[in-house]
Design a protein around this motif. Structure first.
Motif: not given
Length: 126
Positions: A14-20
């Motif tokens: 899981i990765v934080g979204d593209w903005r964060r």
């Protein structure tokens, strides 16, 4: 990327979204359920979270939530690395083609870039 790319018991990332993006750091989670619409994962010390196939996200699944930034689910660490590299390259390309910098390139450099970008077969996997 589809739901069928995930299997119960698999380790997903899981990765934080593209903005964060949190610098692209991924956290491991175990896939606990694969359904028709959702992949459910369990992170250490957290509740189960569902992810789905979202429009515009071809290389990952998006977190199922009503508000806030959606996190992204990847089947492998390599997929996370590729996603981060793609975002880094896009940022680099935007900076390199800034209207103030484009005047610094020679005609030969610009022709080479144009040829690469217009070549529909360039970089395709076979």
């Amino acid at each position: 990327m589809t739901i069928k790319d995930f299997k119960v018991g698999q380790t997903a990332y899981i990765v934080g979204d593209w903005r964060r993006r949190d610098d692209g750091k991924a956290t491991a989670a175990e896939v606990v359920k694969v359904g028709r619409r959702y992949v459910t994962v369990k992170e250490a010390g957290r509740q189960e979270t569902r992810f789905y196939e979202a429009v515009g996200f071809n290389d990952c699944l998006a977190e199922d939530r009503e508000y806030g930034a959606k996190r992204l689910l990847f089947p492998t660490a390599e997929a996370v690395d590729e996603y981060n590299e793609l975002n880094d390259l896009r940022s680099w390309m935007q900076e390199a083609t800034n209207w103030m910098k484009v005047n610094n390139y020679t005609i030969a450099q610009l022709r080479a870039v144009k040829n690469i970008l217009e070549d529909n077969d360039y970089g395709k996997e076979t």
